[in-house]
Design an enzyme around this catalytic site. Structure first.
Site, PDB file in Angstrom:
ATOM      1  N   HIS A  54       0.852  -1.192   0.000  1.00  0.00           N
ATOM      2  CA  HIS A  54       0.000   0.000   0.000  1.00  0.00           C
ATOM      3  C   HIS A  54       0.888   1.242   0.000  1.00  0.00           C
ATOM      4  O   HIS A  54       1.940   1.255   0.647  1.00  0.00           O
ATOM      5  CB  HIS A  54      -0.882   0.038   1.239  1.00  0.00           C
ATOM      6  CG  HIS A  54      -1.857  -1.084   1.341  1.00  0.00           C
ATOM      7  ND1 HIS A  54      -2.840  -1.094   2.301  1.00  0.00           N
ATOM      8  CD2 HIS A  54      -2.015  -2.233   0.628  1.00  0.00           C
ATOM      9  CE1 HIS A  54      -3.561  -2.185   2.167  1.00  0.00           C
ATOM     10  NE2 HIS A  54      -3.074  -2.899   1.171  1.00  0.00           N
ATOM     11  N   GLU A  56       0.478   4.046   1.536  1.00  0.00           N
ATOM     12  CA  GLU A  56       0.586   4.653   2.868  1.00  0.00           C
ATOM     13  C   GLU A  56       1.644   3.945   3.715  1.00  0.00           C
ATOM     14  O   GLU A  56       2.375   4.586   4.469  1.00  0.00           O
ATOM     15  CB  GLU A  56      -0.772   4.618   3.581  1.00  0.00           C
ATOM     16  CG  GLU A  56      -1.894   5.298   2.816  1.00  0.00           C
ATOM     17  CD  GLU A  56      -2.603   4.362   1.820  1.00  0.00           C
ATOM     18  OE1 GLU A  56      -3.544   4.841   1.167  1.00  0.00           O
ATOM     19  OE2 GLU A  56      -2.220   3.183   1.691  1.00  0.00           O
ATOM     20  N   CYS A  84      -5.982   1.932   5.809  1.00  0.00           N
ATOM     21  CA  CYS A  84      -6.424   0.691   6.432  1.00  0.00           C
ATOM     22  C   CYS A  84      -5.742   0.585   7.801  1.00  0.00           C
ATOM     23  O   CYS A  84      -4.817   1.359   8.100  1.00  0.00           O
ATOM     24  CB  CYS A  84      -6.074  -0.495   5.541  1.00  0.00           C
ATOM     25  SG  CYS A  84      -4.309  -0.911   5.510  1.00  0.00           S
ATOM     26  N   CYS A  87      -1.875   0.393   7.623  1.00  0.00           N
ATOM     27  CA  CYS A  87      -1.235   1.655   7.246  1.00  0.00           C
ATOM     28  C   CYS A  87      -1.388   2.714   8.329  1.00  0.00           C
ATOM     29  O   CYS A  87      -0.479   3.511   8.553  1.00  0.00           O
ATOM     30  CB  CYS A  87      -1.795   2.141   5.918  1.00  0.00           C
ATOM     31  SG  CYS A  87      -1.385   1.030   4.550  1.00  0.00           S
TER      32      CYS A  87
END
Length: 158
Positions: A54, A56, A84, A87
């Site tokens: 991800h 992030e 999420c 993250c």
């Protein structure tokens, strides 16, 4: 939220579109220093089989290895979708500052349900439940629709 915030947030949504065009899930993020310098841009890269790729998380890892603690705390992460839990935790552990997101996890969950898609492998908790001391702004209604459209295109491929 000012025009500078919206400009960076629009870029995060553009990056989400680039991810989708590359065959990936539509998430994009931008790390911006307190002085306005864009330090890092990224988008999801999970299509290769690693569900942790991800943007992030990549930002948190990049910042933790390259930025002094005080600079991390004054930086802002702009992202197409709310972090999420993985993250959000990485963001907090790295000591990053504010998060600004275009669409919320709650919105994404509702969209996915409406399209008949199964839930993701991780409970979609708000950032504030995972990292309560991180300042958070979002969703941004005028950009959330653009994010919904990207996710709808992704859902059509599934």
């Amino acid at each position: 939220m000012d025009e500078t915030d919206l400009r960076h947030l629009r870029r995060a949504v553009e990056l989400a579109g680039e991810a989708l065009d590359a065959g990936d899930e539509p998430f994009g993020s931008v790390l911006v220093a307190a002085d306005g310098t864009v330090l890092f841009e990224g988008h999801n890269e999970v299509s290769g089989g690693d569900g942790t790729r991800h943007p992030e998380l990549a930002i948190a890892q990049w910042a933790a290895s390259r930025m002094p603690v005080e600079e991390r705390a004054s930086a802002t992460v702009y992202t197409s979708g709310e972090h999420c839990p993985m993250c959000a935790a990485a963001h907090a552990w790295a000591g990053l500052g504010r998060i600004v997101y275009a669409s919320s996890s709650e919105q994404l969950t509702a969209w996915r349900e409406s399209w008949g898609l199964p839930p993701g492998p991780v409970r979609p908790l708000p950032v504030t439940e995972v990292a309560p001391d991180v300042p958070v702004e979002g969703p941004v209604p005028e950009l959330a629709e653009a994010v919904r459209a990207l996710h709808a295109r992704f859902a059509d491929r599934s």
